[in-house]
Scaffold this motif. Sequence first.
Motif, PDB file in Angstrom:
ATOM      1  N   PRO A  17       0.848  -1.267  -0.032  1.00  0.00           N
ATOM      2  CA  PRO A  17       0.064  -0.105  -0.018  1.00  0.00           C
ATOM      3  C   PRO A  17       0.751   1.304   0.061  1.00  0.00           C
ATOM      4  O   PRO A  17       0.547   2.225  -0.701  1.00  0.00           O
ATOM      5  N   GLU A  18       2.067   1.319   0.654  1.00  0.00           N
ATOM      6  CA  GLU A  18       2.886   2.512   0.565  1.00  0.00           C
ATOM      7  C   GLU A  18       3.463   2.654  -0.965  1.00  0.00           C
ATOM      8  O   GLU A  18       3.623   3.770  -1.229  1.00  0.00           O
ATOM      9  N   VAL A  19       3.716   1.433  -1.555  1.00  0.00           N
ATOM     10  CA  VAL A  19       4.293   1.708  -2.978  1.00  0.00           C
ATOM     11  C   VAL A  19       3.352   2.322  -3.749  1.00  0.00           C
ATOM     12  O   VAL A  19       3.475   2.947  -4.648  1.00  0.00           O
ATOM     13  N   TRP A  20       1.922   1.733  -3.585  1.00  0.00           N
ATOM     14  CA  TRP A  20       0.802   1.993  -4.412  1.00  0.00           C
ATOM     15  C   TRP A  20       0.452   3.667  -4.473  1.00  0.00           C
ATOM     16  O   TRP A  20       0.004   4.021  -5.309  1.00  0.00           O
ATOM     17  N   LYS A  21       1.105   4.225  -3.420  1.00  0.00           N
ATOM     18  CA  LYS A  21       0.856   5.717  -3.319  1.00  0.00           C
ATOM     19  C   LYS A  21       1.534   6.558  -4.463  1.00  0.00           C
ATOM     20  O   LYS A  21       1.307   7.432  -4.736  1.00  0.00           O
ATOM     21  N   LEU A  22       2.581   5.835  -4.868  1.00  0.00           N
ATOM     22  CA  LEU A  22       3.424   6.162  -6.026  1.00  0.00           C
ATOM     23  C   LEU A  22       3.163   5.651  -7.398  1.00  0.00           C
ATOM     24  O   LEU A  22       3.057   6.575  -8.316  1.00  0.00           O
ATOM     25  N   THR A  23       2.754   4.331  -7.384  1.00  0.00           N
ATOM     26  CA  THR A  23       2.394   3.877  -8.665  1.00  0.00           C
ATOM     27  C   THR A  23       1.842   2.497  -8.553  1.00  0.00           C
ATOM     28  O   THR A  23       2.396   1.803  -7.405  1.00  0.00           O
ATOM     29  N   ARG A  24       0.802   2.103  -9.303  1.00  0.00           N
ATOM     30  CA  ARG A  24       0.180   0.818  -9.174  1.00  0.00           C
ATOM     31  C   ARG A  24       0.314   0.030 -10.360  1.00  0.00           C
ATOM     32  O   ARG A  24      -0.240  -0.755 -10.755  1.00  0.00           O
ATOM     33  N   GLY A  25       1.106   0.612 -11.326  1.00  0.00           N
ATOM     34  CA  GLY A  25       1.489  -0.005 -12.584  1.00  0.00           C
ATOM     35  C   GLY A  25       0.676   0.214 -13.817  1.00  0.00           C
ATOM     36  O   GLY A  25       0.736  -0.303 -14.631  1.00  0.00           O
ATOM     37  N   ALA A  26      -0.084   1.172 -13.701  1.00  0.00           N
ATOM     38  CA  ALA A  26      -1.206   1.582 -14.557  1.00  0.00           C
ATOM     39  C   ALA A  26      -0.457   2.118 -16.045  1.00  0.00           C
ATOM     40  O   ALA A  26       0.631   2.571 -16.163  1.00  0.00           O
TER      41      ALA A  26
ATOM     42  N   ALA B 298       1.499  -5.178  -9.044  1.00  0.00           N
ATOM     43  CA  ALA B 298       1.157  -4.159  -9.675  1.00  0.00           C
ATOM     44  C   ALA B 298      -0.385  -4.351 -10.105  1.00  0.00           C
ATOM     45  O   ALA B 298      -0.625  -4.716 -11.128  1.00  0.00           O
ATOM     46  N   PRO B 299      -1.222  -4.055  -9.065  1.00  0.00           N
ATOM     47  CA  PRO B 299      -2.676  -4.333  -9.457  1.00  0.00           C
ATOM     48  C   PRO B 299      -3.368  -3.590 -10.782  1.00  0.00           C
ATOM     49  O   PRO B 299      -4.410  -4.096 -11.146  1.00  0.00           O
ATOM     50  N   GLU B 300      -2.670  -2.246 -11.171  1.00  0.00           N
ATOM     51  CA  GLU B 300      -3.331  -2.155 -12.060  1.00  0.00           C
ATOM     52  C   GLU B 300      -2.707  -1.906 -13.588  1.00  0.00           C
ATOM     53  O   GLU B 300      -3.048  -1.443 -14.617  1.00  0.00           O
ATOM     54  N   ALA B 301      -1.558  -2.978 -13.724  1.00  0.00           N
ATOM     55  CA  ALA B 301      -0.918  -3.161 -14.941  1.00  0.00           C
ATOM     56  C   ALA B 301      -1.930  -4.025 -15.798  1.00  0.00           C
ATOM     57  O   ALA B 301      -2.618  -4.714 -15.183  1.00  0.00           O
ATOM     58  N   GLU B 302      -1.694  -3.976 -17.008  1.00  0.00           N
ATOM     59  CA  GLU B 302      -2.566  -4.853 -17.892  1.00  0.00           C
ATOM     60  C   GLU B 302      -1.738  -5.879 -18.142  1.00  0.00           C
ATOM     61  O   GLU B 302      -0.739  -6.319 -18.315  1.00  0.00           O
ATOM     62  N   LEU B 303      -2.587  -7.163 -17.977  1.00  0.00           N
ATOM     63  CA  LEU B 303      -1.970  -8.688 -18.425  1.00  0.00           C
ATOM     64  C   LEU B 303      -2.279  -9.256 -19.194  1.00  0.00           C
ATOM     65  O   LEU B 303      -3.821  -9.281 -19.733  1.00  0.00           O
TER      66      LEU B 303
END
Length: 368
Positions: free
Chosen positions: A35-44, A105-110
Amino acid sequence: MTPVPTSATGTADCSPPRGTKSIRESWAQRRFNLPEVWKLTRGAGVTVAIVDSGVDVTHPQLSKMARSLIDLTGTGGGDCIGHGTGVAGIIGGSEIKGVPFAGVAPEAELISIKHTDKDVGEAGRLAHAILRAVRLGADVINVSVKAYDQPDLKKVVDYALAQDVVIVAAAGNVSKDDGTSTPAYPAAYPGVISVGSANPDGTRASSSSTTTPVSVLAPGVDITSTSPGSAYAEGLEGTSFAAPYVAGVAALVRARHPGLDHLAVQRRIRLTAGGGAGVGTGSGMINPLLAVSAILPSETVAIAPDEAAPLPADAIPRIPVEDSRGTAVAAWVALVSLSLAVLAVLTRLVTPLGRRRGWRPARIESGG
């Protein structure tokens, strides 16, 4: 390049392992504090290709992949062994409220590219799967399989790297039969991020290969991830499940630092890892937060040097300002003084002569 088959006869029996519906937070989730990492990026905005055994997109955390299934086996895009589904979940499983698991990276396209429906694959089809991933525009490719070195595979890996794709691959596991291992490919190829398996304390897992050169370590013991049938698998082990953690971090880095090429992404992941000690550990355990946030001097944009500070006021002695009025007065004083001196001299010379002539005017003598 030798043609690679694009389909194969599938198996009628598809019986993935049964998972569980109830899970606890894994040590990897706690360690990385995502969750701390996702404040910066979620892989979108980043696309990750999963070259594996397919994916069960009925899982709620993987439903976003429903239209991203490529099958090279002729058996459909589903996952009959659960391997690809577990890998996909670790890389980019979506968040679900109340579930203590999500991908790195929950918002990355897979994208799932299925090259086998068994626990082993054929190297030629693996090469074709990687090539397909490149042509589909993958930014990161995860290969959680061990293959032998062969020309087609090497050519495709080199091609992918030339297209600026980050390739992450499992370093392989030690054989349970005799405790030996052989190098795993594509992990052993130059330019590929080779991933070893780590214990919760960050040390190399005993099952992680020391024969394949290792770039970094990632969690590979007692792993939790998605499983076919909308379930979860716990207790997963091996470099197959360590590699997707690194692929997820690579997606985060590419999203946060879109200007970095694949070599710079790999360098950032390695320089921000830590604790590597001994053969088979590489740079140590990955650190997702540092990987996306660290300031590395060599990556800073060149900036023009600051203008030099002005010299101190007393650094150079001042030149006196010329006083024109004072100069003129001094000149007149000097001229008057000189005139008086000349007059005094003339007075001393002329006075005696005047006395001798009785002060009569002088007369010029004419020549005869």
